[in-house]
Design a protein around this motif. Structure first.
Motif, PDB file in Angstrom:
ATOM      1  N   ARG A 108       0.768  -3.671  -0.375  1.00 31.00           N
ATOM      2  CA  ARG A 108       2.022  -4.191   0.173  1.00 31.00           C
ATOM      3  C   ARG A 108       2.508  -3.209   1.228  1.00 31.00           C
ATOM      4  O   ARG A 108       2.510  -1.996   0.995  1.00 31.00           O
ATOM      5  CB  ARG A 108       3.070  -4.332  -0.927  1.00 31.00           C
ATOM      6  CG  ARG A 108       3.304  -5.781  -1.354  1.00 31.00           C
ATOM      7  CD  ARG A 108       4.398  -5.875  -2.399  1.00 31.00           C
ATOM      8  NE  ARG A 108       3.967  -5.377  -3.705  1.00 31.00           N
ATOM      9  CZ  ARG A 108       4.583  -4.388  -4.359  1.00 31.00           C
ATOM     10  NH1 ARG A 108       5.654  -3.806  -3.836  1.00 31.00           N
ATOM     11  NH2 ARG A 108       4.134  -3.987  -5.530  1.00 31.00           N
ATOM     12  N   ASP A 109       2.952  -3.702   2.363  1.00 33.90           N
ATOM     13  CA  ASP A 109       3.412  -2.850   3.467  1.00 33.90           C
ATOM     14  C   ASP A 109       2.419  -1.724   3.748  1.00 33.90           C
ATOM     15  O   ASP A 109       2.802  -0.576   3.969  1.00 33.90           O
ATOM     16  CB  ASP A 109       4.791  -2.243   3.142  1.00 33.90           C
ATOM     17  CG  ASP A 109       5.831  -3.312   2.910  1.00 33.90           C
ATOM     18  OD1 ASP A 109       5.773  -4.328   3.627  1.00 33.90           O
ATOM     19  OD2 ASP A 109       6.666  -3.155   1.996  1.00 33.90           O
ATOM     20  N   ILE A 145      -5.603  -6.973  -4.222  1.00 35.83           N
ATOM     21  CA  ILE A 145      -4.810  -8.118  -3.757  1.00 35.83           C
ATOM     22  C   ILE A 145      -4.017  -7.681  -2.536  1.00 35.83           C
ATOM     23  O   ILE A 145      -3.196  -6.762  -2.621  1.00 35.83           O
ATOM     24  CB  ILE A 145      -3.869  -8.624  -4.862  1.00 35.83           C
ATOM     25  CG1 ILE A 145      -4.710  -8.973  -6.098  1.00 35.83           C
ATOM     26  CG2 ILE A 145      -3.070  -9.833  -4.386  1.00 35.83           C
ATOM     27  CD1 ILE A 145      -3.919  -8.988  -7.375  1.00 35.83           C
ATOM     28  N   ASN A 146      -4.312  -8.301  -1.409  1.00 34.85           N
ATOM     29  CA  ASN A 146      -3.623  -7.931  -0.174  1.00 34.85           C
ATOM     30  C   ASN A 146      -2.436  -8.857   0.051  1.00 34.85           C
ATOM     31  O   ASN A 146      -2.604 -10.046   0.294  1.00 34.85           O
ATOM     32  CB  ASN A 146      -4.612  -8.013   0.997  1.00 34.85           C
ATOM     33  CG  ASN A 146      -4.016  -7.458   2.278  1.00 34.85           C
ATOM     34  OD1 ASN A 146      -2.855  -7.056   2.306  1.00 34.85           O
ATOM     35  ND2 ASN A 146      -4.814  -7.427   3.325  1.00 34.85           N
ATOM     36  N   GLN A 147      -1.203  -8.314  -0.077  1.00 38.63           N
ATOM     37  CA  GLN A 147       0.009  -9.127   0.109  1.00 38.63           C
ATOM     38  C   GLN A 147       0.494  -9.110   1.552  1.00 38.63           C
ATOM     39  O   GLN A 147       1.458  -9.771   1.894  1.00 38.63           O
ATOM     40  CB  GLN A 147       1.148  -8.598  -0.799  1.00 38.63           C
ATOM     41  CG  GLN A 147       0.759  -8.453  -2.245  1.00 38.63           C
ATOM     42  CD  GLN A 147       0.936  -9.734  -3.046  1.00 38.63           C
ATOM     43  OE1 GLN A 147       0.892 -10.825  -2.467  1.00 38.63           O
ATOM     44  NE2 GLN A 147       1.138  -9.609  -4.346  1.00 38.63           N
ATOM     45  N   ALA A 170      -1.980   3.754   3.711  1.00 37.01           N
ATOM     46  CA  ALA A 170      -2.717   3.142   2.604  1.00 37.01           C
ATOM     47  C   ALA A 170      -3.699   4.164   2.055  1.00 37.01           C
ATOM     48  O   ALA A 170      -4.829   4.288   2.509  1.00 37.01           O
ATOM     49  CB  ALA A 170      -3.454   1.897   3.106  1.00 37.01           C
ATOM     50  N   GLN A 171      -3.209   4.936   1.089  1.00 34.15           N
ATOM     51  CA  GLN A 171      -4.069   5.945   0.478  1.00 34.15           C
ATOM     52  C   GLN A 171      -3.910   5.879  -1.029  1.00 34.15           C
ATOM     53  O   GLN A 171      -2.851   5.525  -1.529  1.00 34.15           O
ATOM     54  CB  GLN A 171      -3.661   7.350   0.954  1.00 34.15           C
ATOM     55  CG  GLN A 171      -3.935   7.589   2.421  1.00 34.15           C
ATOM     56  CD  GLN A 171      -3.478   8.952   2.860  1.00 34.15           C
ATOM     57  OE1 GLN A 171      -2.613   9.564   2.234  1.00 34.15           O
ATOM     58  NE2 GLN A 171      -4.049   9.439   3.943  1.00 34.15           N
ATOM     59  N   GLY A 172      -4.957   6.235  -1.694  1.00 33.00           N
ATOM     60  CA  GLY A 172      -4.866   6.250  -3.153  1.00 33.00           C
ATOM     61  C   GLY A 172      -6.082   6.949  -3.709  1.00 33.00           C
ATOM     62  O   GLY A 172      -6.941   7.422  -2.956  1.00 33.00           O
ATOM     63  N   ASN A 216      10.035   3.173  -2.075  1.00 32.13           N
ATOM     64  CA  ASN A 216      10.834   2.446  -1.080  1.00 32.13           C
ATOM     65  C   ASN A 216       9.971   1.723  -0.049  1.00 32.13           C
ATOM     66  O   ASN A 216      10.394   1.494   1.074  1.00 32.13           O
ATOM     67  CB  ASN A 216      11.767   3.398  -0.327  1.00 32.13           C
ATOM     68  CG  ASN A 216      12.994   3.724  -1.147  1.00 32.13           C
ATOM     69  OD1 ASN A 216      13.203   3.123  -2.206  1.00 32.13           O
ATOM     70  ND2 ASN A 216      13.789   4.658  -0.668  1.00 32.13           N
ATOM     71  N   GLY A 217       8.749   1.406  -0.405  1.00 32.39           N
ATOM     72  CA  GLY A 217       7.882   0.688   0.540  1.00 32.39           C
ATOM     73  C   GLY A 217       7.296   1.548   1.628  1.00 32.39           C
ATOM     74  O   GLY A 217       6.784   1.025   2.623  1.00 32.39           O
TER      75      GLY A 217
END
Lengths: 109, 443, 258
Positions: A31-32, A53-55, A102-104, B109-110
């Motif tokens: 998300r975002d 899942i790409n929102q 987008a990191q994890g 917070n996104g």
């Protein structure tokens, strides 16, 4: 030609051999241009099915050099990636299209 | 490698692109790393400033409207109770208390944040500062990218300049090529390049030396052959007269003298042929051309050599629809037709047929000479135009005398008139068929 | 952003550019027509666009692993084309067949690499603040990839027939091996072939993340942590390619062309 035949026979064998028992499933949402959760724990030496899942409306590419995985997840869609079995450790992953946010990581315990 | 210019352009451009882009990337990476380090230091300083200026040990709500939303701060007690925080701060303690100073990237917070945690020893509390990664990274990236854009844009410009410079550098080569291609066949004068570059000097010198040697060799050959032939003419004429006198005297056996007379006849013939060969060489430059009637010349040649045909009982006929006017050299055309019909007569058995045809064909005037003789094998068709070449060497089936110059001269005359010659098997008569196409625009 | 665009585009462009330049240079060496190039590129771009537009459908196919299956199939076909190319160039009379093989191979490569580029650019161009770094990065990546292709083309073209052929075939062996390496990785990812723990970890020696690592990934399919099955398939593919190459080279040697 006999090389090819042998080669394909080998491939078929592997495909039939890999019909697996229940694999743990982990869902990761985008998300975002952020991964939720950004840290996932998986058991050691186990194959795991990641559902990404790409929102977001834009596509994202799930990529991890440590996990050797690379897959485009189209916008508003989802993708399946199998990882493991892995030894204990931390395996960072990132979204190749938005790598700064987008990191994890996958933590294998 | 079809063109030196394309090769140089693309290989140079590829090398420039590779080297420049790799150094640009290197510069980009170190600039970004430097910027990140600066941003991290700033977060650290911010935490340190808060630690010194803020004395709170009890929870309170900070008036945070003045804070920019891309930076947050918070102060936690050692029991991890939130004491002070900005409005955009996370409500949970996201980092660990393992180290007294640590950086960590977190999501809330996104957004993704870079956070710094500092343990404040003086008041036994944790100070956390953070900054939005997308904003700080975008800032750094914009600055670095701005410096990269001109380098990227410079590559196509470099391409144009290289293209032009290579063209300039290759100009002497082009000039030389043009000079060489514009040379007439008989022009053996030296090529000249003003300011010839080092790389071409050797080439130009060698070409000129070759041309010089060719000129002198050519002149020597021409002079020698012409002189020799000319010098031989007089004694041969004398010999002819002598043999005639001897024949008149009846003192010697006619049969003994006959081969001698034939030998002299042949020698005279060869010398005449050599002389006419040099007269009609294309290297001699343009010969004088006038309007000539092909038919009239053909009739004249046939009439002039009628004896030779009747001797072998050969049937010669001329087939021509009307007058065919050519812009040509009369003597050369005479020699051409003479050589062709005599050749035909020579290689055709007794009572054979020889047929001359002159006709309009497409855009050319066609002269065809065919005979019922032995013809030429297809494998040798290419070689018959060489000087002194005779089919099957000296073991010629006809056993005829000849020097192998006839068709070579024919070829010279054909070239001289911009015509085309073709040899093939005659369908009607079975022997050799010679087709010569004279261009009509010469009329 | 910029560096990521560079790496992403470079990885895709370099693979296609290498295949194109080696085929072009070998066409020149073997005096084959180069007319296959334009149709191959156009067809490749067209199919890449179709692939990119239907990425959602393709992804969901085969229980969510359609992408892996399509990509792996493309890679296996590219490997097959390269193998057939090496097999057929022995005989110049095969020129029509060889041109067709090269055309197939290049259009497949362009399809696979082009689709990812299209998805990437199309997704990011819509975000104004990323437009300039992504565009500049893409230009740099494509510039490096194409330049490397040009470099290899002229390198092979400028060598003697013997050495040019050897270098060209050597590069083809590496590219073909890389294809199988990547294809097997995709099949593991889709759980179509079983995965085991990595055989080794060479990331401390040469990290896949680094630019060199990425270049080697594109060139020979470098993996820092390969699964045993990947290594096995890689060695098999190299064995096939080397056998074919040696046979082809021997054939040329026998005819005393080289």
């Amino acid at each position: 030609m006999s090389y090819y035949i042998r080669y394909f026979a080998f491939l078929c064998l592997l495909i039939t051999a890999s019909v697996s028992a229940a694999t743990p499933i982990i869902e990761i949402e985008i998300r975002d241009h952020l991964f939720y959760p950004s840290e996932v724990e998986v058991p050691i030496d186990t194959k795991v099915k990641l559902i990404i899942i790409n929102q977001d409306p834009t596509a994202e590419e799930f990529e991890s050099y440590e996990l050797n995985r690379e897959k485009v997840i189209p916008g508003m869609s989802k993708g399946i990636i199998f990882i493991g079995p892995l030894p204990a450790g931390e395996y960072p992953f990132f979204g190749e299209f938005f790598p700064k946010t987008a990191q994890g990581k996958v933590i294998v315990k | 490698m079809k063109s030196i210019r394309t090769y140089l352009l693309f290989s140079l451009l590829a090398i420039i692109t590779l080297v420049t882009f790799f150094s640009v990337l290197h510069g980009y990476q170190s600039s970004i790393a430097k910027a990140e380090q600066l941003f991290d230091e700033r977060l650290q300083h911010l935490a340190e400033i808060i630690a010194i200026t803020n004395q709170d040990r009890e929870p309170r709500q900070e008036d945070s409207s003045a804070h920019s939303s891309s930076v947050f701060f918070e102060i936690w007690s050692s029991e991890l109770d939130l004491l002070v925080y900005s409005h955009n701060a996370p409500m949970e303690f996201l980092t660990s208390t393992e180290n007294k100073e640590s950086f960590k990237n977190v999501n809330f917070n996104g957004y993704r944040w870079r956070s710094f945690t500092l343990y404040d020893q003086r008041l036994d509390r944790w100070i956390v500062t953070g900054e939005r990664i997308d904003i700080r990274y975008g800032l750094a990236e914009n600055i670095v990218t701005a410096s990269i854009i001109p380098i990227v844009l410079a590559i196509p410009i470099a391409g144009f300049i290289i293209w032009w410079a290579i063209g300039l550098g290759l100009k002497p080569l082009k000039t030389l090529a043009i000079q060489l291609s514009n040379k007439e066949a008989d022009d053996l004068s030296a090529v000249a390049l003003n300011e010839s570059p080092q790389e071409l000097t050797q080439l130009v010198t060698t070409i000129n030396a070759l041309l010089r040697r060719l000129t002198s060799a050519f002149l020597r050959e021409q002079r020698f052959s012409a002189d020799a032939a000319h010098e031989l003419r007089t004694p041969i004429s004398a010999l002819k007269v002598q043999i005639h006198n001897l024949q008149q005297k009846n003192k010697y056996d006619e049969n003994e003298l006959k081969p001698l007379a034939a030998g002299i006849e042949r020698m005279a013939y060869v010398i005449e042929q050599i002389l006419s060969l040099y007269r009609h060489s294309p290297e001699q430059g343009l010969v004088q051309k006038t309007k000539v009637d092909l038919c009239a010349i053909a009739q004249q040649v046939i009439a002039g050599n009628y004896e030779s045909f009747s001797e072998k009982n050969q049937n010669i006929s001329l087939n021509s629809e009307s007058d065919f006017m050519l812009q040509a050299n009369t003597f050369a055309i005479e020699t051409l037709i003479h050589n062709l019909v005599m050749n035909a007569s020579k290689y055709t058995h007794e009572q054979g047929d020889i047929l001359l045809t002159i006709r309009n064909a497409d855009s050319v005037i066609q002269l065809v000479v065919e005979d019922s003789g032995i013809g030429i094998p297809e494998t040798e068709l290419d070689r018959v135009f060489e000087r002194f070449y005779r089919v099957a060497g000296d073991r010629h089936a006809s056993g005829m005398l000849g020097c192998g110059l006839g068709l070579a001269i024919v070829k010279h005359i054909v070239d001289l008139h911009g015509a085309k010659i073709k040899l093939e098997q005659s369908v009607e008569l079975g022997g050799l068929k010679v087709i010569i196409d004279f261009p009509r625009d010469e009329i | 952003m910029l560096i990521n665009s560079v790496i992403l585009i470079l990885r895709e462009v370099l693979e296609a550019a290498l295949i194109v330049s080696v085929f072009l240079a070998l066409s020149q060496k073997l005096q084959l027509s180069k007319r296959w190039l334009m149709p191959a590129l156009l067809f490749g771009f067209a199919t890449a666009a179709i692939y990119a537009l239907n990425i959602q459908v393709i992804s969901q196919a085969f229980e969510g692993v359609g992408q892996e299956i399509v990509n792996a199939s493309l890679q296996v076909v590219i490997f097959g084309c390269i193998a057939l190319f090496v097999f057929f160039i022995k005989n110049a009379q095969n020129h029509k067949r060889i041109a067709f093989i090269m055309m197939c191979c290049v259009s497949m490569a362009v399809t696979r690499e082009g689709a990812e580029i299209i998805i990437y650019i199309q997704g990011l161009i819509a975000i104004p603040e990323l437009r300039s770094p992504v565009l500049i990065g893409s230009i740099i990546g494509a510039g490096i990839g194409i330049s490397a292709g040009v470099f290899f083309y002229y390198l092979i073209a400028s060598l003697s027939f013997k050495n040019g052929l050897r270098l060209g075939l050597f590069l083809l062996i590496l590219i073909a091996g890389g294809m199988i390496m990547q294809a097997s990785q995709l099949l593991i990812q889709a759980d179509l072939i079983s995965s085991q723990q990595a055989l080794w970890n060479s990331s401390s020696f040469l990290n896949e993340r680094s630019l060199t690592g990425q270049l080697l990934y594109a060139l020979i399919g470098y993996e820092a942590t390969p699964a045993p099955i990947q290594v096995y398939m890689y060695i098999c593919s190299l064995f096939i390619m080397i056998t074919l190459t040696v046979r082809t080279l021997n054939h040329f040697k026998q005819r005393e062309i080289i």
